[in-house]
Design a protein around this motif. Structure first.
Motif, PDB file in Angstrom:
ATOM      1  N   VAL A 174      37.264  54.302  41.836  1.00 22.01           N
ATOM      2  CA  VAL A 174      36.358  53.467  41.044  1.00 22.01           C
ATOM      3  C   VAL A 174      35.317  52.923  42.011  1.00 22.01           C
ATOM      4  CG1 VAL A 174      36.136  51.374  39.666  1.00 22.01           C
ATOM      5  CG2 VAL A 174      38.110  52.875  39.355  1.00 22.01           C
ATOM      6  N   VAL A 175      34.050  53.160  41.724  1.00 19.45           N
ATOM      7  CA  VAL A 175      32.971  52.798  42.645  1.00 19.45           C
ATOM      8  C   VAL A 175      32.156  51.645  42.071  1.00 19.45           C
ATOM      9  CG1 VAL A 175      30.925  53.593  43.893  1.00 19.45           C
ATOM     10  CG2 VAL A 175      32.841  55.165  43.501  1.00 19.45           C
ATOM     11  N   ALA A 204      43.923  49.978  45.941  1.00 21.47           N
ATOM     12  CA  ALA A 204      44.179  50.517  44.600  1.00 21.47           C
ATOM     13  C   ALA A 204      43.138  51.556  44.197  1.00 21.47           C
ATOM     14  CB  ALA A 204      44.214  49.387  43.585  1.00 21.47           C
ATOM     15  N   GLY A 205      42.160  51.808  45.064  1.00 23.64           N
ATOM     16  CA  GLY A 205      41.172  52.845  44.769  1.00 23.64           C
ATOM     17  C   GLY A 205      39.784  52.340  44.449  1.00 23.64           C
ATOM     18  N   LEU A 206      39.473  51.084  44.818  1.00 19.56           N
ATOM     19  CA  LEU A 206      38.114  50.571  44.604  1.00 19.56           C
ATOM     20  C   LEU A 206      37.260  50.840  45.840  1.00 19.56           C
ATOM     21  CD1 LEU A 206      36.032  48.934  42.933  1.00 19.56           C
ATOM     22  CD2 LEU A 206      36.855  46.901  44.137  1.00 19.56           C
ATOM     23  N   ALA A 207      36.129  51.494  45.636  1.00 19.06           N
ATOM     24  CA  ALA A 207      35.142  51.701  46.695  1.00 19.06           C
ATOM     25  C   ALA A 207      33.899  50.890  46.359  1.00 19.06           C
ATOM     26  CB  ALA A 207      34.788  53.178  46.833  1.00 19.06           C
ATOM     27  N   THR A 253      21.194  44.759  40.902  1.00 18.88           N
ATOM     28  CA  THR A 253      21.711  45.562  39.800  1.00 18.88           C
ATOM     29  C   THR A 253      22.970  46.253  40.286  1.00 18.88           C
ATOM     30  OG1 THR A 253      19.546  45.943  38.776  1.00 18.88           O
ATOM     31  CG2 THR A 253      21.288  47.506  38.253  1.00 18.88           C
ATOM     32  N   THR A 254      24.036  46.147  39.493  1.00 13.58           N
ATOM     33  CA  THR A 254      25.338  46.669  39.892  1.00 13.58           C
ATOM     34  C   THR A 254      25.875  47.603  38.821  1.00 13.58           C
ATOM     35  OG1 THR A 254      25.783  44.608  41.083  1.00 13.58           O
ATOM     36  CG2 THR A 254      27.662  46.046  40.661  1.00 13.58           C
ATOM     37  N   TYR A 255      26.445  48.729  39.265  1.00 12.09           N
ATOM     38  CA  TYR A 255      27.060  49.697  38.363  1.00 12.09           C
ATOM     39  C   TYR A 255      28.535  49.849  38.712  1.00 12.09           C
ATOM     40  CZ  TYR A 255      22.222  51.062  37.404  1.00 12.09           C
ATOM     41  OH  TYR A 255      20.907  51.051  37.058  1.00 12.09           O
ATOM     42  N   LEU A 256      29.362  49.967  37.693  1.00 16.22           N
ATOM     43  CA  LEU A 256      30.751  50.363  37.874  1.00 16.22           C
ATOM     44  C   LEU A 256      30.880  51.811  37.418  1.00 16.22           C
ATOM     45  CD1 LEU A 256      32.887  47.289  36.707  1.00 16.22           C
ATOM     46  CD2 LEU A 256      32.564  48.153  39.038  1.00 16.22           C
ATOM     47  N   ILE A 257      31.394  52.649  38.308  1.00 17.41           N
ATOM     48  CA  ILE A 257      31.533  54.082  38.046  1.00 17.41           C
ATOM     49  C   ILE A 257      33.018  54.418  38.011  1.00 17.41           C
ATOM     50  CG2 ILE A 257      30.924  56.386  38.872  1.00 17.41           C
ATOM     51  CD1 ILE A 257      28.612  55.070  40.430  1.00 17.41           C
ATOM     52  N   ASP A 258      33.470  55.062  36.946  1.00 21.77           N
ATOM     53  CA  ASP A 258      34.895  55.356  36.821  1.00 21.77           C
ATOM     54  C   ASP A 258      35.298  56.524  37.725  1.00 21.77           C
ATOM     55  OD1 ASP A 258      34.120  57.705  35.526  1.00 21.77           O
ATOM     56  OD2 ASP A 258      34.604  56.971  33.521  1.00 21.77           O
ATOM     57  N   ARG A 259      36.576  56.852  37.705  1.00 21.87           N
ATOM     58  CA  ARG A 259      37.099  57.872  38.615  1.00 21.87           C
ATOM     59  C   ARG A 259      36.541  59.263  38.328  1.00 21.87           C
ATOM     60  NH1 ARG A 259      41.464  55.713  41.561  1.00 21.87           N
ATOM     61  NH2 ARG A 259      42.399  53.831  40.642  1.00 21.87           N
ATOM     62  N   ALA A 260      36.027  59.459  37.107  1.00 14.35           N
ATOM     63  CA  ALA A 260      35.461  60.755  36.739  1.00 14.35           C
ATOM     64  C   ALA A 260      33.975  60.860  37.075  1.00 14.35           C
ATOM     65  CB  ALA A 260      35.688  61.014  35.252  1.00 14.35           C
ATOM     66  N   ARG A 279      37.289  40.488  36.761  1.00  9.81           N
ATOM     67  CA  ARG A 279      38.546  40.995  37.315  1.00  9.81           C
ATOM     68  C   ARG A 279      39.231  41.943  36.335  1.00  9.81           C
ATOM     69  NH1 ARG A 279      43.698  40.084  36.715  1.00  9.81           N
ATOM     70  NH2 ARG A 279      43.314  38.379  35.231  1.00  9.81           N
ATOM     71  N   VAL A 280      39.252  41.554  35.059  1.00  8.58           N
ATOM     72  CA  VAL A 280      39.864  42.400  34.032  1.00  8.58           C
ATOM     73  C   VAL A 280      39.121  43.724  33.903  1.00  8.58           C
ATOM     74  CG1 VAL A 280      40.324  42.592  31.560  1.00  8.58           C
ATOM     75  CG2 VAL A 280      40.837  40.458  32.766  1.00  8.58           C
ATOM     76  N   ALA A 281      37.771  43.677  33.974  1.00  8.29           N
ATOM     77  CA  ALA A 281      36.971  44.907  33.852  1.00  8.29           C
ATOM     78  C   ALA A 281      37.263  45.866  35.007  1.00  8.29           C
ATOM     79  CB  ALA A 281      35.495  44.561  33.807  1.00  8.29           C
ATOM     80  N   VAL A 282      37.324  45.339  36.227  1.00  6.36           N
ATOM     81  CA  VAL A 282      37.584  46.188  37.392  1.00  6.36           C
ATOM     82  C   VAL A 282      39.008  46.720  37.377  1.00  6.36           C
ATOM     83  CG1 VAL A 282      37.738  46.219  39.908  1.00  6.36           C
ATOM     84  CG2 VAL A 282      35.817  45.072  38.792  1.00  6.36           C
ATOM     85  N   GLU A 283      39.969  45.848  37.123  1.00  3.97           N
ATOM     86  CA  GLU A 283      41.370  46.276  37.133  1.00  3.97           C
ATOM     87  C   GLU A 283      41.663  47.258  35.998  1.00  3.97           C
ATOM     88  OE1 GLU A 283      43.724  42.767  37.052  1.00  3.97           O
ATOM     89  OE2 GLU A 283      43.294  42.246  39.152  1.00  3.97           O
ATOM     90  N   GLY A 284      40.939  47.133  34.891  1.00  2.20           N
ATOM     91  CA  GLY A 284      41.128  48.091  33.796  1.00  2.20           C
ATOM     92  C   GLY A 284      40.736  49.500  34.210  1.00  2.20           C
ATOM     93  N   LEU A 285      39.704  49.630  35.053  1.00  9.94           N
ATOM     94  CA  LEU A 285      39.287  50.937  35.531  1.00  9.94           C
ATOM     95  C   LEU A 285      40.236  51.479  36.599  1.00  9.94           C
ATOM     96  CD1 LEU A 285      35.437  50.351  35.811  1.00  9.94           C
ATOM     97  CD2 LEU A 285      36.619  51.700  34.074  1.00  9.94           C
ATOM     98  N   LEU A 286      40.852  50.593  37.326  1.00  8.19           N
ATOM     99  CA  LEU A 286      41.747  51.016  38.411  1.00  8.19           C
ATOM    100  C   LEU A 286      43.102  51.504  37.898  1.00  8.19           C
ATOM    101  CD1 LEU A 286      41.024  48.216  41.017  1.00  8.19           C
ATOM    102  CD2 LEU A 286      40.364  50.627  41.192  1.00  8.19           C
ATOM    103  N   GLN A 287      43.469  51.117  36.687  1.00 10.73           N
ATOM    104  CA  GLN A 287      44.786  51.508  36.160  1.00 10.73           C
ATOM    105  C   GLN A 287      44.838  52.996  35.836  1.00 10.73           C
ATOM    106  OE1 GLN A 287      45.478  48.921  32.804  1.00 10.73           O
ATOM    107  NE2 GLN A 287      45.857  47.122  34.114  1.00 10.73           N
TER     108      GLN A 287
END
Length: 287
Positions: A174-175, A204-207, A253-260, A279-287
């Motif tokens: 998750v980037v 947990a995989g956050l970059a 400006t910030t983007y959250l990019i999923d694992r795909a 926190r919920v938004a980021v952790e939801g992507l990390l699960q």
């Protein structure tokens, strides 16, 4: 002598060289002769009438009918004496980019009870040479991040360390991709929270990858990075080429990019990435 028509006036055009005493004349409908000078006088009167009419029409437009521009921002300071509120706001479409700015309000009573740090939705309206807040209301202390949905454009950029970095190499993580500049005050305020978020979730995989957009020198970038002691990579995009690819209109400006590799969140303006909804938004992507 032939006649031609101009603005309702019939002009006589001479086909021979004029003699002393000749003059160019016009004829009104009905055959009345009008000298050249009077013709220009009639045009001046006509233009003056139109200008006066337009002025009166504009003056009759009520203040409430003037266009309004809406935006969201976080309250930085409230000054009831001056009747102003300072906001860190995102881009206001059609008016201005994201920035920190103090605005006067139409009614000072609106400032009562407005808390520093509160997120507000507001509307701006012209008053003479300045923009004033015509409406303002809280929208919640921590609104959820704004959702988005599009494939993240790939890129390769140099970093402060000198090594290049490619977004595709982070696929599977998750980037959090953040565009910023040293001259952007909200960007600087946001950076420590990004470092804390990275330390909490990197295993947990956050970059976290930030892209600096300073155009003149990297010296200020290096000094700031050392000051806040960030450990994630800082890429350099002085030409704004990648910023344009991501349609960056304001900073930060910030983007959250999923694992795909898909952008799922696009956040314009400073955000507390350590609050509960973030926190919920980021952790939801990390699960």
């Amino acid at each position: 002598m032939p006649r031609r028509t101009l603005g309702g006036l019939h002009q006589i055009t001479r086909t021979t060289a004029p003699r002393r005493g000749d003059r160019e004349v016009f004829f009104l409908p009905g055959g009345r002769e009008v000298p050249m000078g009077i013709r220009f006088h009639l045009w001046r009167r006509w233009l003056l009438s139109i200008a006066l009419f337009c002025h009166l029409c504009l003056a009759a437009v009520p203040v409430d009918a003037q266009p309004r521009f809406e935006g969201e921002g976080r309250v930085v300071a409230v000054d009831e004496t001056q009747g102003t509120v300072t906001l860190d706001h995102g881009p206001i479409v059609g008016l201005m980019p994201a920035m920190r700015m103090a605005f006067p309000v139409q009614q000072v009573e609106w400032l009562q009870g407005l808390q520093v740090g509160a997120v507000v939705r507001f509307a701006l309206q012209a008053r003479g040479p300045e923009w004033v807040i015509a409406t303002i209301e809280p929208v919640g202390e921590h609104p959820p991040p704004h959702q988005a949905s599009f494939p993240a454009p790939d890129f390769t950029l140099p970093t402060l360390s000198g090594a290049p970095i490619r977004l595709a190499e982070l696929r599977g993580n998750v980037v959090l991709l953040n565009f910023w500049a040293t001259w952007c005050v909200p960007c600087r305020l946001e950076m420590p929270a990004l470092e804390t978020l990275y330390q909490r979730h990197k295993d947990a995989g956050l970059a976290v990858l930030t892209i600096n957009l300073d155009t003149l020198s990297t010296a200020g970038v290096e000094a700031f990075v050392q000051e806040v002691r960030v450990t994630f990579p800082v890429a350099l995009d002085p030409s704004w080429s990648i910023a344009r690819a991501y349609r960056v209109l304001g900073l930060p400006t910030t983007y959250l990019i999923d694992r795909a590799g898909n952008v799922v969140v696009r956040e314009v303006g400073e955000r507390d990435w350590l609050d509960e909804v973030s926190r919920v938004a980021v952790e939801g992507l990390l699960q």
